[in-house]
Design an enzyme around this catalytic site. Structure first.
Site, mmCIF file in Angstrom:
data_model
loop_
_atom_site.group_PDB
_atom_site.id
_atom_site.type_symbol
_atom_site.label_atom_id
_atom_site.label_comp_id
_atom_site.label_asym_id
_atom_site.label_seq_id
_atom_site.Cartn_x
_atom_site.Cartn_y
_atom_site.Cartn_z
ATOM 1 N N TYR A 100 0.880 -1.184 0.000
ATOM 2 C CA TYR A 100 0.000 0.000 0.000
ATOM 3 C C TYR A 100 0.914 1.230 0.000
ATOM 4 C CZ TYR A 100 -4.082 2.697 1.630
ATOM 5 O OH TYR A 100 -5.097 3.616 1.761
ATOM 6 N N ARG A 153 -6.292 10.473 -10.594
ATOM 7 C CA ARG A 153 -5.579 11.088 -9.450
ATOM 8 C C ARG A 153 -5.145 9.959 -8.525
ATOM 9 N NH1 ARG A 153 -5.699 10.235 -4.678
ATOM 10 N NH2 ARG A 153 -7.533 11.142 -3.753
ATOM 11 N N LYS A 171 -5.898 -1.650 -2.284
ATOM 12 C CA LYS A 171 -7.026 -1.405 -1.370
ATOM 13 C C LYS A 171 -7.717 -2.725 -1.037
ATOM 14 C CE LYS A 171 -7.108 3.184 -1.134
ATOM 15 N NZ LYS A 171 -7.228 4.026 0.056
ATOM 16 N N GLU A 242 -12.461 5.054 -6.143
ATOM 17 C CA GLU A 242 -11.139 5.351 -5.596
ATOM 18 C C GLU A 242 -10.306 6.163 -6.582
ATOM 19 O OE1 GLU A 242 -10.241 4.087 -2.390
ATOM 20 O OE2 GLU A 242 -8.674 5.586 -2.618
ATOM 21 N N ASP A 243 -9.711 7.212 -6.081
ATOM 22 C CA ASP A 243 -8.721 7.988 -6.831
ATOM 23 C C ASP A 243 -9.229 8.484 -8.190
ATOM 24 O OD1 ASP A 243 -7.267 7.613 -4.592
ATOM 25 O OD2 ASP A 243 -5.515 6.725 -5.548
ATOM 26 N N ASP A 265 -14.099 6.615 -1.373
ATOM 27 C CA ASP A 265 -13.158 6.455 -0.271
ATOM 28 C C ASP A 265 -12.390 7.739 0.016
ATOM 29 O OD1 ASP A 265 -11.664 4.939 1.602
ATOM 30 O OD2 ASP A 265 -10.064 4.703 0.131
ATOM 31 N N ASP A 266 -12.031 8.466 -1.033
ATOM 32 C CA ASP A 266 -11.213 9.673 -0.838
ATOM 33 C C ASP A 266 -12.011 10.792 -0.183
ATOM 34 O OD1 ASP A 266 -8.779 8.699 -2.192
ATOM 35 O OD2 ASP A 266 -10.192 8.513 -3.841
ATOM 36 N N ASN A 416 -0.441 11.734 0.274
ATOM 37 C CA ASN A 416 0.302 10.521 -0.060
ATOM 38 C C ASN A 416 0.862 10.635 -1.463
ATOM 39 O OD1 ASN A 416 -0.504 9.165 2.346
ATOM 40 N ND2 ASN A 416 -2.503 8.815 1.429
ATOM 41 N N ASN A 460 -5.017 7.287 7.821
ATOM 42 C CA ASN A 460 -5.259 6.850 6.441
ATOM 43 C C ASN A 460 -6.609 6.148 6.406
ATOM 44 O OD1 ASN A 460 -5.077 4.985 4.023
ATOM 45 N ND2 ASN A 460 -3.168 6.125 3.816
HETATM 46 N N1 LIG Z 1 -4.517 10.018 4.234
HETATM 47 C C1 LIG Z 1 -5.541 9.597 3.516
HETATM 48 O O1 LIG Z 1 -6.266 8.672 3.925
HETATM 49 C C2 LIG Z 1 -5.839 10.230 2.207
HETATM 50 C C3 LIG Z 1 -4.957 11.101 1.621
HETATM 51 N N2 LIG Z 1 -5.271 11.662 0.418
HETATM 52 C C4 LIG Z 1 -4.240 12.491 -0.206
HETATM 53 O O2 LIG Z 1 -4.675 13.835 -0.249
HETATM 54 C C5 LIG Z 1 -4.136 14.466 -1.400
HETATM 55 C C6 LIG Z 1 -5.255 15.182 -2.134
HETATM 56 O O3 LIG Z 1 -6.240 14.259 -2.567
HETATM 57 P P1 LIG Z 1 -7.614 14.809 -3.184
HETATM 58 O O4 LIG Z 1 -8.238 15.778 -2.275
HETATM 59 O O5 LIG Z 1 -8.411 13.655 -3.604
HETATM 60 O O6 LIG Z 1 -7.072 15.559 -4.473
HETATM 61 P P2 LIG Z 1 -7.711 16.810 -5.197
HETATM 62 O O7 LIG Z 1 -6.989 16.973 -6.462
HETATM 63 O O8 LIG Z 1 -9.189 16.679 -5.223
HETATM 64 O O9 LIG Z 1 -7.365 18.026 -4.202
HETATM 65 C C7 LIG Z 1 -6.098 18.599 -4.069
HETATM 66 C C8 LIG Z 1 -6.313 20.095 -3.861
HETATM 67 O O10 LIG Z 1 -5.069 20.689 -3.532
HETATM 68 C C9 LIG Z 1 -5.019 21.932 -4.199
HETATM 69 N N3 LIG Z 1 -3.656 22.414 -4.350
HETATM 70 C C10 LIG Z 1 -2.727 22.080 -5.262
HETATM 71 N N4 LIG Z 1 -1.622 22.804 -5.111
HETATM 72 C C11 LIG Z 1 -1.848 23.638 -4.065
HETATM 73 C C12 LIG Z 1 -1.096 24.647 -3.433
HETATM 74 N N5 LIG Z 1 0.132 24.960 -3.861
HETATM 75 N N6 LIG Z 1 -1.648 25.292 -2.389
HETATM 76 C C13 LIG Z 1 -2.879 25.008 -1.961
HETATM 77 N N7 LIG Z 1 -3.660 24.053 -2.538
HETATM 78 C C14 LIG Z 1 -3.141 23.380 -3.572
HETATM 79 C C15 LIG Z 1 -5.665 21.663 -5.552
HETATM 80 O O11 LIG Z 1 -6.079 22.847 -6.208
HETATM 81 C C16 LIG Z 1 -6.834 20.769 -5.119
HETATM 82 O O12 LIG Z 1 -7.996 21.524 -4.855
HETATM 83 C C17 LIG Z 1 -3.438 13.373 -2.209
HETATM 84 O O13 LIG Z 1 -2.064 13.424 -1.965
HETATM 85 C C18 LIG Z 1 -3.992 12.090 -1.647
HETATM 86 O O14 LIG Z 1 -3.070 11.039 -1.712
HETATM 87 C C19 LIG Z 1 -6.454 11.459 -0.215
HETATM 88 C C20 LIG Z 1 -7.362 10.590 0.321
HETATM 89 C C21 LIG Z 1 -7.092 9.879 1.558
HETATM 90 C C1 LIG Z 2 -5.178 6.918 0.940
HETATM 91 C C2 LIG Z 2 -5.853 7.319 -0.284
HETATM 92 O O1 LIG Z 2 -6.940 6.855 -0.567
HETATM 93 C C3 LIG Z 2 -5.218 8.283 -1.163
HETATM 94 O O2 LIG Z 2 -4.163 8.812 -0.829
HETATM 95 O O3 LIG Z 2 -5.785 8.527 -2.224
HETATM 96 MG MG LIG Z 3 -7.439 7.192 -2.588
#
Ligand SMILES: NC(=O)C1=CN([C@@H]2O[C@H](COP(=O)(O)OP(=O)(O)OC[C@H]3O[C@@H](n4cnc5c(N)ncnc54)[C@H](O)[C@@H]3O)[C@@H](O)[C@H]2O)C=CC1
Ligand SMILES: CC(=O)C(=O)O
Ligand SMILES: [Mg+2]
Length: 563
Positions: A100, A153, A171, A242-243, A265-266, A416, A460
């Site tokens: 993962y 994504r 997953k 997902e993603d 999930d996200d 991530n 996570n």
């Molecule tokens: N820990 C966890 O369980 C999870 C972590 N994530 C992580 O969160 C991150 C974002 O995922 P999503 O929200 O789905 O993506 P997304 O693309 O929907 O959102 C990312 C946001 O960050 C903004 N962004 C980009 N550059 C920026 C900057 N310089 N300053 C401020 N904002 C900025 C973008 O405009 C966008 O609105 C990814 O790295 C993903 O791996 C996502 C889901 C679960």
């Molecule tokens: C953990 C997860 O779902 C993500 O980073 O997109």
């Molecule tokens: Mg995800």
């Protein structure tokens, strides 16, 4: 062997050895070797699964780096799923980062280079007229959980084309390893709608449909063809989105959440794990969530999903929705999101700050493009959440400013994989003299500071989705409701060591994840009943169902099925 009932199977000879769900490799007994035409196809000695695990772990330790370890584990999975899950179960904390995040991210990026064997289903746009046939080709008849991605994504790594298949596979491996869902019931699916990643389009090795992504009506019609075909093939299946990229994630969820048993999930899984973590941290500090002020960096699927769940949780604690929204500040790439910004998508608009509420803020440039630092200086948050997928944006100045207003801030760089983290735990703890509470999206080693070793919680969604899936199956739920996700968050918080004992980590140890998943499953199943989307069975029946559905990586005895 816990499940002593024999399994009646139709495969034999090399076909049986090539069926990963049934293959036992050297553990086939003498009788089974005779009955299934395996004599001579395996070395003479019969082994136990424990002996097989010793060999596999020795081989694993010969790998030179994490990608090699990932490839090795995936090869075992494609050969013998029972052995794979036993190996992972016996070395869970060590191997989760390999199957993962973070290593799965690299495996997605290098998918076409490291490709060995088929796994899962690729529904490619040029095959759009044959989706029913494609789903009927899936060797698993009784699929109960699908993780599907269009791979636009993948983690914070962007568009990975078909390489994103690593994520549904990873997953679903966690569904089994953490949530006890039998691998016989799971199916990873990629919707190959092309890719806009120029590196992939120009890579002669790229294995997906070499075409730019389809979009607009063409895209949504294709996804709908897929969803309708899934409903025909497995009407009760739980579908996990997902993603997907920000522009499709919420529209797809809105469209299908009342049509099929599904969740994103996200948006929702991440919201539940984040709110579970916040609730636990607040209880540990003797404070209420509704007393906190929260700043987000990244107002995308994850950020806005978490923010809305925080608002719901604050309202449950007694705040009005309006007051709750005033405590949540969303900063995206153009700065703090305010109601003066035109052309915001609805999901960001709902979380925008009213100009009149921030009119007294001290900011440069007439209040346009209010930066993260300015937001922190003025809003004085107690919680900072990073979901921007941008390494390094939690600078020393940002973190020190936050700490100057709040003695024990909760700082959660959730992006991530590891390479995208907004700040490492070591940086955050160094800049706050070890006083911040830190939780990250990808795993990090403990940090040594001020003669103390501080463990880092991994916030996570893997804490949530396995339990949600188990609960949906136990109660035979038809839908996944917001309240089901909310009780998942509450249950996770209630399992936190610091809540239970007053000391220790914010989140339970990975070694306890199966028990946590069972508790989440029970709460989710009960809530599904309350919401009228599940069978009316007794609590005892729910518990029995959870235990019965909880698959263990142990070999069963085989008998020949009569044809
Ligand atoms: N820990 C966890 O369980 C999870 C972590 N994530 C992580 O969160 C991150 C974002 O995922 P999503 O929200 O789905 O993506 P997304 O693309 O929907 O959102 C990312 C946001 O960050 C903004 N962004 C980009 N550059 C920026 C900057 N310089 N300053 C401020 N904002 C900025 C973008 O405009 C966008 O609105 C990814 O790295 C993903 O791996 C996502 C889901 C679960
Ligand atoms: C953990 C997860 O779902 C993500 O980073 O997109
Ligand atoms: Mg995800």
């Amino acid at each position: 062997m816990a499940n002593k009932r024999p399994l009646y199977i139709q495969y034999s000879g090399p076909g049986l050895l090539e069926t990963p769900l049934l293959n036992k490799s050297s553990a086939f007994t003498r009788e089974e070797r005779r009955d299934f035409n395996l004599t001579g196809l395996l070395p003479y000695t019969m082994e136990t699964i424990e002996e097989q695990v010793v060999r596999a772990y020795d081989q694993y330790n010969l790998c030179n780096n994490d990608l090699e370890r990932h490839i090795y584990l995936r090869s075992i999975q494609d050969d013998n799923e029972t052995l794979f899950f036993r190996l992972v179960q016996d070395h869970l904390e060590e191997m989760l980062p390999i199957i993962y995040t973070p290593t799965v991210g690299q495996a997605c990026q290098e998918f076409s280079k490291i490709y060995r064997n088929h796994r899962g289903i690729f529904v490619s746009y040029p095959d759009k007229d044959n989706i029913d046939d494609i789903l009927h080709s899936a060797t698993k008849k009784n699929v109960k959980i699908i993780v599907v991605s269009d791979c636009e994504r993948i983690l914070g790594l962007g568009d990975q084309g078909v390489g994103g298949m690593g994520i549904p596979i990873g997953k679903l491996s966690l569904y089994t390893a953490c949530g006890g869902i039998s691998p016989a019931y799971t199916l990873p699916i990629v919707l190959d709608v092309g890719t806009n990643n120029p590196d992939l389009l120009n890579d002669p090795m790229y294995m997906g449909w070499r075409h730019e992504r389809i979009s607009g009506d063409e895209y949504y019609e294709f996804v709908d063809l897929f969803i309708q075909a899934v409903k025909r093939r497995w009407p009760r299946v739980l579908l996990q989105f997902e993603d997907f990229a920000q522009h499709t994630a919420l529209p797809l969820l809105e469209k299908y959440k009342d049509q099929v048993c599904c969740f994103n999930d996200d948006i929702q899984g991440t919201a539940a794990v984040a709110v579970g973590t916040l609730l636990a941290a607040c209880k540990a500090k003797g404070e209420k969530l509704s007393d906190q002020v929260v700043t987000f960096l990244g107002a995308g699927s994850a950020g806005c999903g978490i923010a809305e769940q925080i608002v719901r949780a604050m309202v449950l604690e007694g705040l009005t929705e309006e007051l709750a929204r005033q405590r949540v500040f969303m900063v995206d790439r153009w700065g703090l999101i305010t109601d003066e910004m035109t052309e915001l998508p609805n999901f960001q608009q709902r979380l925008s700050q009213k100009r009149e509420h921030i009119k007294d803020w001290q900011v440069v440039g007439e209040g346009k493009d209010i930066s993260l630092l300015e937001t922190i200086q003025n809003a004085k948050p107690t919680i900072l959440i990073g979901v921007s997928a941008q390494r390094g944006l939690f600078t020393e100045e940002v973190i020190k400013t936050m700490h100057s207003h709040c003695a024990k801030p909760l700082i959660m760089p959730l992006s991530n994989p590891t390479s995208k983290v907004e700040a490492t735990p070591k940086e955050i703890l160094t800049w706050t003299n070890g006083e911040a509470l830190v939780a990250t999206g990808s795993p990090f080693s403990p940090v040594h500071i001020n003669d103390k070793e501080i463990a880092i919680a991994q916030c996570n969604n893997s804490y949530i989705f396995p339990g949600v899936g188990l609960g949906v199956l136990a109660a035979r739920a038809k839908r996944v409701t917001e309240t089901m996700m909310m009780v998942a968050a509450d249950t996770l918080a209630a399992c936190s060591p610091i809540v239970l004992t007053g000391e220790g980590a914010i989140l339970p140890a990975m070694s306890d994840i199966q028990e946590v998943s069972k508790k989440i499953a029970f709460a989710v199943a009960k809530q599904a009943q309350k919401d009228g989307v599940a069978l009316e069975i007794t609590d005892e029946q729910i518990k029995q169902s959870i235990e019965m559905n909880f698959w263990k990586p142990e070999y069963r005895n085989y008998r020949r099925a009569s044809l």
